[in-house]
Scaffold this motif. Structure first.
Motif, PDB file in Angstrom:
ATOM      1  N   LEU A 152     -12.828   5.065   0.586  1.00 38.50           N
ATOM      2  CA  LEU A 152     -12.538   4.319  -0.574  1.00 38.50           C
ATOM      3  C   LEU A 152     -13.990   3.879  -1.265  1.00 38.50           C
ATOM      4  O   LEU A 152     -14.672   4.071  -1.287  1.00 38.50           O
ATOM      5  N   GLY A 153     -12.593   3.817  -2.811  1.00 41.21           N
ATOM      6  CA  GLY A 153     -14.216   2.781  -3.800  1.00 41.21           C
ATOM      7  C   GLY A 153     -15.037   1.896  -3.142  1.00 41.21           C
ATOM      8  O   GLY A 153     -14.517   1.287  -2.619  1.00 41.21           O
ATOM      9  N   LEU A 154     -16.355   1.349  -3.846  1.00 40.91           N
ATOM     10  CA  LEU A 154     -16.755   0.759  -2.806  1.00 40.91           C
ATOM     11  C   LEU A 154     -16.529  -0.472  -2.997  1.00 40.91           C
ATOM     12  O   LEU A 154     -16.382  -1.471  -2.326  1.00 40.91           O
ATOM     13  N   ARG A 155     -15.582  -0.936  -4.487  1.00 41.85           N
ATOM     14  CA  ARG A 155     -15.561  -1.930  -4.641  1.00 41.85           C
ATOM     15  C   ARG A 155     -14.517  -2.648  -4.438  1.00 41.85           C
ATOM     16  O   ARG A 155     -13.765  -3.507  -3.724  1.00 41.85           O
ATOM     17  N   HIS A 156     -14.081  -1.670  -3.242  1.00 39.83           N
ATOM     18  CA  HIS A 156     -12.429  -2.406  -2.471  1.00 39.83           C
ATOM     19  C   HIS A 156     -12.997  -1.854  -0.880  1.00 39.83           C
ATOM     20  O   HIS A 156     -11.900  -2.057  -0.184  1.00 39.83           O
ATOM     21  N   HIS A 157     -14.188  -2.231  -0.558  1.00 40.08           N
ATOM     22  CA  HIS A 157     -14.437  -1.845   1.139  1.00 40.08           C
ATOM     23  C   HIS A 157     -14.768  -3.497   1.823  1.00 40.08           C
ATOM     24  O   HIS A 157     -13.812  -4.272   0.685  1.00 40.08           O
ATOM     25  N   GLY A 158     -14.247  -3.605   3.043  1.00 40.30           N
ATOM     26  CA  GLY A 158     -14.253  -4.429   3.745  1.00 40.30           C
ATOM     27  C   GLY A 158     -12.566  -5.503   3.492  1.00 40.30           C
ATOM     28  O   GLY A 158     -13.497  -6.474   3.353  1.00 40.30           O
ATOM     29  N   GLN A 159     -11.526  -4.577   2.680  1.00 40.91           N
ATOM     30  CA  GLN A 159     -10.491  -5.432   2.474  1.00 40.91           C
ATOM     31  C   GLN A 159      -9.724  -5.333   3.846  1.00 40.91           C
ATOM     32  O   GLN A 159      -8.214  -5.692   3.728  1.00 40.91           O
ATOM     33  N   GLY A 160      -9.660  -4.435   4.822  1.00 43.43           N
ATOM     34  CA  GLY A 160      -8.939  -4.454   5.732  1.00 43.43           C
ATOM     35  C   GLY A 160      -8.219  -2.895   5.799  1.00 43.43           C
ATOM     36  O   GLY A 160      -7.131  -2.168   5.980  1.00 43.43           O
ATOM     37  N   VAL A 161      -8.150  -2.573   4.434  1.00 45.88           N
ATOM     38  CA  VAL A 161      -7.201  -1.540   4.260  1.00 45.88           C
ATOM     39  C   VAL A 161      -7.739   0.030   4.622  1.00 45.88           C
ATOM     40  O   VAL A 161      -6.864   1.003   4.734  1.00 45.88           O
ATOM     41  N   GLY A 162      -8.812   0.103   4.991  1.00 50.55           N
ATOM     42  CA  GLY A 162      -8.877   1.174   5.777  1.00 50.55           C
ATOM     43  C   GLY A 162      -7.913   1.576   6.800  1.00 50.55           C
ATOM     44  O   GLY A 162      -7.874   2.168   7.508  1.00 50.55           O
ATOM     45  N   THR A 163      -8.066   0.325   7.896  1.00 53.91           N
ATOM     46  CA  THR A 163      -7.057   0.807   9.567  1.00 53.91           C
ATOM     47  C   THR A 163      -5.847   0.802   8.759  1.00 53.91           C
ATOM     48  O   THR A 163      -5.228   1.918   9.499  1.00 53.91           O
ATOM     49  N   ARG A 164      -5.544   0.461   7.597  1.00 53.75           N
ATOM     50  CA  ARG A 164      -3.588   0.336   7.343  1.00 53.75           C
ATOM     51  C   ARG A 164      -3.649   1.834   6.818  1.00 53.75           C
ATOM     52  O   ARG A 164      -2.677   2.725   7.348  1.00 53.75           O
ATOM     53  N   MET A 165      -4.580   2.208   5.979  1.00 51.13           N
ATOM     54  CA  MET A 165      -4.065   4.001   5.307  1.00 51.13           C
ATOM     55  C   MET A 165      -4.463   4.993   6.261  1.00 51.13           C
ATOM     56  O   MET A 165      -3.451   5.958   6.650  1.00 51.13           O
ATOM     57  N   LEU A 224       1.186  -1.423  -0.201  1.00 51.84           N
ATOM     58  CA  LEU A 224      -0.058  -0.127  -0.301  1.00 51.84           C
ATOM     59  C   LEU A 224       1.176   1.097   0.232  1.00 51.84           C
ATOM     60  O   LEU A 224       1.896   0.858   0.675  1.00 51.84           O
ATOM     61  N   GLU A 225       0.431   2.275  -0.716  1.00 54.32           N
ATOM     62  CA  GLU A 225       1.418   3.305  -0.479  1.00 54.32           C
ATOM     63  C   GLU A 225       0.055   5.053  -0.810  1.00 54.32           C
ATOM     64  O   GLU A 225      -1.012   5.047  -1.177  1.00 54.32           O
ATOM     65  N   LEU A 226       0.109   5.757   0.173  1.00 58.24           N
ATOM     66  CA  LEU A 226       0.086   7.120  -0.188  1.00 58.24           C
ATOM     67  C   LEU A 226       0.690   7.797  -0.355  1.00 58.24           C
ATOM     68  O   LEU A 226       1.645   8.150  -0.435  1.00 58.24           O
ATOM     69  N   ARG A 227      -0.132   8.847  -1.776  1.00 61.51           N
ATOM     70  CA  ARG A 227       0.837   9.533  -2.108  1.00 61.51           C
ATOM     71  C   ARG A 227       0.184  10.909  -2.974  1.00 61.51           C
ATOM     72  O   ARG A 227      -1.129  10.747  -2.913  1.00 61.51           O
ATOM     73  N   TYR A 228       0.660  11.796  -2.524  1.00 57.71           N
ATOM     74  CA  TYR A 228      -0.098  13.365  -3.295  1.00 57.71           C
ATOM     75  C   TYR A 228      -0.169  12.764  -4.798  1.00 57.71           C
ATOM     76  O   TYR A 228       0.244  12.618  -5.634  1.00 57.71           O
ATOM     77  N   MET A 229      -1.103  13.812  -5.064  1.00 57.22           N
ATOM     78  CA  MET A 229      -2.006  13.464  -6.523  1.00 57.22           C
ATOM     79  C   MET A 229      -1.579  14.238  -7.732  1.00 57.22           C
ATOM     80  O   MET A 229      -0.821  14.936  -7.278  1.00 57.22           O
ATOM     81  N   ASP A 230      -1.220  13.332  -8.679  1.00 55.66           N
ATOM     82  CA  ASP A 230      -1.100  14.399  -9.971  1.00 55.66           C
ATOM     83  C   ASP A 230      -1.782  14.286 -10.739  1.00 55.66           C
ATOM     84  O   ASP A 230      -2.830  13.838 -10.309  1.00 55.66           O
ATOM     85  N   ASP A 231      -2.399  14.372 -12.028  1.00 52.04           N
ATOM     86  CA  ASP A 231      -3.575  14.676 -12.677  1.00 52.04           C
ATOM     87  C   ASP A 231      -4.057  13.361 -12.930  1.00 52.04           C
ATOM     88  O   ASP A 231      -5.167  13.366 -12.407  1.00 52.04           O
ATOM     89  N   ALA A 290     -18.534   1.858   9.853  1.00 49.04           N
ATOM     90  CA  ALA A 290     -16.931   1.147   8.885  1.00 49.04           C
ATOM     91  C   ALA A 290     -15.761   2.339   9.842  1.00 49.04           C
ATOM     92  O   ALA A 290     -14.774   1.709  10.028  1.00 49.04           O
ATOM     93  N   SER A 291     -16.022   3.008   9.860  1.00 51.63           N
ATOM     94  CA  SER A 291     -15.215   4.218  10.355  1.00 51.63           C
ATOM     95  C   SER A 291     -15.306   4.401  11.883  1.00 51.63           C
ATOM     96  O   SER A 291     -13.744   4.580  12.442  1.00 51.63           O
ATOM     97  N   ASN A 292     -16.425   4.373  12.528  1.00 53.91           N
ATOM     98  CA  ASN A 292     -15.860   4.630  13.735  1.00 53.91           C
ATOM     99  C   ASN A 292     -15.324   3.240  14.404  1.00 53.91           C
ATOM    100  O   ASN A 292     -14.949   3.620  14.951  1.00 53.91           O
ATOM    101  N   GLY A 293     -15.672   2.028  13.771  1.00 52.68           N
ATOM    102  CA  GLY A 293     -15.083   0.982  13.659  1.00 52.68           C
ATOM    103  C   GLY A 293     -12.955   1.174  13.583  1.00 52.68           C
ATOM    104  O   GLY A 293     -13.038   0.468  14.958  1.00 52.68           O
ATOM    105  N   VAL A 294     -12.528   1.590  13.181  1.00 45.96           N
ATOM    106  CA  VAL A 294     -11.395   1.456  12.271  1.00 45.96           C
ATOM    107  C   VAL A 294     -10.703   2.549  14.245  1.00 45.96           C
ATOM    108  O   VAL A 294      -9.845   2.708  14.180  1.00 45.96           O
ATOM    109  N   THR A 295     -11.623   4.045  14.142  1.00 47.28           N
ATOM    110  CA  THR A 295     -11.448   4.875  14.398  1.00 47.28           C
ATOM    111  C   THR A 295     -11.299   4.346  15.960  1.00 47.28           C
ATOM    112  O   THR A 295      -9.737   4.448  16.590  1.00 47.28           O
TER     113      THR A 295
END
Length: 215
Positions: free
Chosen positions: A113-126, A17-24, A153-158
């Protein structure tokens, strides 16, 4: 662009996983992702209903917001919108927003997150990755966040990460009142997090980002 706009080089990585400043190109990918769905139709996790409308209208809302966030960055007030990327694919965005950060050392996180990426544990990691940037990269002292009461989901991660509840407020959401829960995480709580919340994180471009943000 790194020499003129150092934020462009900002990267936070952990595993795949990567967080990066967005280009166009990232902004365009994010807009198309949003057009494909961010949440179930019966839900609304945002105070502004930007996810309602045709796919083109939703995509254009994302473009306008992201371009505005980029243009308004200053040491006095900034909103860092970082693309969440896995294997070259943009999954969503993780933001870090601050006002008078040099004085308060406080910033607010937000994400989707895009809907198709929900429920994969990405929210906690990011979230853990952006908090690493905030505390370890920017020497932050207090991170805040919020979520509507029905956003499980958001409250659970927090709560899992160890934020302390910091009150509630009633906000207007699509013409009706809704309870929003506030949270805060200070440096001591971050340092005391359990081992299963300690990621192996690397960062690039932090020195330049600090300089541009006046940290």
């Amino acid at each position: 662009m790194d020499d003129l706009w150092p934020l462009a080089a900002l990267r936070v990585r952990s595993g795949d996983l990567e967080l990066r400043y967005m280009d166009d190109a990232d902004v365009r990918a994010l807009a198309l992702l949003a057009a494909d769905g961010v949440h179930a139709p019966e839900l609304m996790p945002f105070t502004v209903s930007w996810t309602r409308g045709t796919p083109v209208e939703v995509a254009r809302s994302v473009l306008a917001y992201q371009w505005g966030a980029r243009a308004s960055v200053s040491p006095e007030k900034w909103n860092l919108e970082l693309a969440v990327v896995r294997d070259g694919e943009v999954l969503g965005t993780q933001s870090l927003m601050a006002h008078a950060f040099g004085v308060t050392r406080t910033a607010e996180t937000g994400s989707w997150l895009g809907l198709r990426h929900h429920g994969q544990g990405v929210g906690t990691r990011m979230r853990l990755m952006v908090l690493h940037l905030f505390f370890e990269g920017f020497d932050g002292l207090r991170a805040t966040t919020s979520a509507f009461d029905d956003n499980a989901a958001s409250n659970g991660v927090t709560r899992r990460i160890g934020y302390a509840e910091n009150g509630t407020e009633i906000l207007a959401r699509e013409g009706r009142p809704a309870v929003s829960r506030r949270y805060a995480l200070d440096r001591a709580a971050w340092d005391a997090r359990p081992d299963d919340l300690r990621l192996d994180v690397s960062m690039d471009g932090v020195v330049g980002a600090r300089d541009q943000l006046g940290i």
